[in-house]
Design a protein around this motif. Structure first.
Motif, PDB file in Angstrom:
ATOM      1  N   HIS A  85       0.675  -1.298  -0.138  1.00 15.15           N
ATOM      2  CA  HIS A  85       0.101  -0.123  -0.104  1.00 15.15           C
ATOM      3  C   HIS A  85       0.900   1.206  -0.186  1.00 15.15           C
ATOM      4  O   HIS A  85       2.093   1.291   0.420  1.00 15.15           O
ATOM      5  CB  HIS A  85      -1.062   0.073   1.064  1.00 15.15           C
ATOM      6  CG  HIS A  85      -1.897  -1.300   1.399  1.00 15.15           C
ATOM      7  ND1 HIS A  85      -2.740  -1.573   0.573  1.00 15.15           N
ATOM      8  CD2 HIS A  85      -1.530  -2.348   2.351  1.00 15.15           C
ATOM      9  CE1 HIS A  85      -3.518  -2.639   0.700  1.00 15.15           C
ATOM     10  NE2 HIS A  85      -2.671  -3.015   1.689  1.00 15.15           N
ATOM     11  N   GLY A 110      -4.845  -4.004  -6.419  1.00 17.36           N
ATOM     12  CA  GLY A 110      -5.662  -4.353  -5.345  1.00 17.36           C
ATOM     13  C   GLY A 110      -4.911  -3.699  -4.032  1.00 17.36           C
ATOM     14  O   GLY A 110      -5.416  -4.156  -2.899  1.00 17.36           O
ATOM     15  N   VAL A 111      -4.282  -2.732  -4.349  1.00 20.34           N
ATOM     16  CA  VAL A 111      -3.583  -2.066  -3.211  1.00 20.34           C
ATOM     17  C   VAL A 111      -4.187  -0.689  -3.221  1.00 20.34           C
ATOM     18  O   VAL A 111      -4.621  -0.070  -4.071  1.00 20.34           O
ATOM     19  CB  VAL A 111      -1.959  -2.112  -3.428  1.00 20.34           C
ATOM     20  CG1 VAL A 111      -1.561  -3.545  -3.245  1.00 20.34           C
ATOM     21  CG2 VAL A 111      -1.498  -1.405  -4.570  1.00 20.34           C
ATOM     22  N   THR A 112      -3.941  -0.149  -1.773  1.00 21.86           N
ATOM     23  CA  THR A 112      -4.453   1.271  -1.330  1.00 21.86           C
ATOM     24  C   THR A 112      -3.530   2.166  -2.051  1.00 21.86           C
ATOM     25  O   THR A 112      -2.145   2.104  -2.046  1.00 21.86           O
ATOM     26  CB  THR A 112      -4.574   1.539  -0.231  1.00 21.86           C
ATOM     27  OG1 THR A 112      -5.588   0.949   0.212  1.00 21.86           O
ATOM     28  CG2 THR A 112      -4.703   3.024   0.183  1.00 21.86           C
ATOM     29  N   VAL A 275      -6.514   1.645   4.176  1.00 23.49           N
ATOM     30  CA  VAL A 275      -5.823   0.353   3.980  1.00 23.49           C
ATOM     31  C   VAL A 275      -6.955  -0.721   4.326  1.00 23.49           C
ATOM     32  O   VAL A 275      -7.024  -1.735   3.795  1.00 23.49           O
ATOM     33  CB  VAL A 275      -4.456   0.238   4.846  1.00 23.49           C
ATOM     34  CG1 VAL A 275      -4.225  -0.974   4.700  1.00 23.49           C
ATOM     35  CG2 VAL A 275      -3.625   1.000   4.208  1.00 23.49           C
ATOM     36  N   ARG A 278      -9.369  -1.397   1.681  1.00 23.89           N
ATOM     37  CA  ARG A 278      -8.756  -1.534   0.430  1.00 23.89           C
ATOM     38  C   ARG A 278      -9.194  -0.473  -0.537  1.00 23.89           C
ATOM     39  O   ARG A 278      -9.690  -0.964  -1.843  1.00 23.89           O
ATOM     40  CB  ARG A 278      -9.210  -3.084   0.013  1.00 23.89           C
ATOM     41  CG  ARG A 278      -8.518  -4.142   0.713  1.00 23.89           C
ATOM     42  CD  ARG A 278      -6.947  -4.253   0.304  1.00 23.89           C
ATOM     43  NE  ARG A 278      -6.143  -5.194   0.957  1.00 23.89           N
ATOM     44  CZ  ARG A 278      -5.324  -5.918   0.772  1.00 23.89           C
ATOM     45  NH1 ARG A 278      -4.839  -5.655  -0.433  1.00 23.89           N
ATOM     46  NH2 ARG A 278      -4.773  -6.695   1.306  1.00 23.89           N
TER      47      ARG A 278
END
Length: 307
Positions: A85, A110-112, A275, A278
């Motif tokens: 993230h 799929g990360v912040t 976070v 997501r």
């Protein structure tokens, strides 16, 4: 479980703001720092570069990038490639294209991705936005004048192409304006003053309007000594709203309020929430206006400046 975070870039902003905010937030655990030029923190692993951190360093969930914007995109893409993230210091990149590409990559992985604008988290900004939502706005005046020698000592990168020059602090004002004003801003004209020995401007005058035609005037200068000016004045049908001291002090027609500084703690609380969910938070409007100023602005060469 705390979010294991590493700081990448250990300059003034990392030490003055990020380290205290992380230390005070139980949602985070600082597990490493990264810098090829600056020392780390006693008792915390310190790595020379991000790749070494990601392949040989302690396990982590997130990184905060506090590097100059010119190198941020490559570092951010590396972190995204490892499923980490990202918290981006402002400005989020050297170009609009870089930030859009990062947003796409983070979404695919799929990360912040949190493109932070710390001045939006100043105490007076949210109540100013709420008050203005119920008013007819007639004009806006932004005055953002400070002494570069005080706030950016020895930072050569800030004068290079992609370093933003006076727009490094100026984008803070734009981040507030785009948050509190109800309609999108458009640049109509700009005059950018470049020192003869620099590749980034030391001062700028911007003319903007919102989509309803409301005029917004902006005065940026990095040569001010003595008291510093970080003020936004909004004239409305109900009187004048003033945000001063970078958004910390809000004055309304019926009085003023001041709250203690809490920008970075509030940003880290927001990042923790993103976070957990997501989710991402990426707004390029302040950066768009800076890009428009460079696109449309007239260039004036002024006397050389040595920090």
């Amino acid at each position: 479980m705390a979010i294991r975070i590493a700081l990448v870039g250990m300059g003034k902003i990392a030490r003055d703001q990020h380290l205290p905010a992380i230390a005070a937030d139980p949602d985070f655990e600082l597990v490493a720092t990264v810098s090829p030029h600056h020392a780390g923190v006693d008792g915390i692993p310190h790595l020379p570069d991000l790749e070494t951190l990601l392949t040989e360093g302690p396990a982590l969930d997130a990184v905060a990038l506090c590097t100059p914007p010119q190198v941020r995109h490559a570092l951010a893409m590396t972190a995204i490639g490892h499923g980490v993230h990202l918290f981006l210091e402002k400005p989020p990149g050297a170009t609009l294209g870089e930030v859009v590409a990062l947003e796409t990559a983070a979404d695919a992985a799929g990360v912040t991705l949190f493109a932070s604008w710390h001045s939006r988290f100043a105490a007076g900004v949210a109540p100013a936005r709420d008050w203005l939502a119920r008013r007819e706005i007639r004009s806006v005046r932004i005055t953002w004048r400070e002494d570069v020698r005080v706030w950016h000592p020895g930072q050569a990168w800030i004068w290079e192409a992609g370093g933003f020059g006076v727009f490094d602090p100026g984008i803070n004002a734009l981040s507030i304006a785009t948050a509190i004003l109800p309609r999108r801003l458009l640049l109509t004209e700009a005059l950018l003053e470049f020192p003869a020995n620099r590749e980034a401007p030391i001062a700028a005058i911007l003319g903007l309007r919102d989509t309803a035609g409301t005029p917004v005037a902006m005065d940026l200068d990095w040569r001010q000594t003595g008291p510093q000016s970080w003020d936004i004045e909004v004239d409305t049908d109900a009187g004048r709203l003033t945000l001063s001291e970078g958004g910390a002090v809000l004055a309304l027609p019926d009085g003023s309020t001041r709250q203690p500084d809490g920008e970075y703690p509030a940003m880290y609380a927001h990042f923790a929430s993103l976070v957990r969910d997501r989710a991402s938070d990426v707004d390029v409007d302040p950066l768009r206006l800076v890009a428009d100023a460079f696109l449309r602005g007239r260039r004036k060469i002024v006397e050389a400046f040595d920090a």
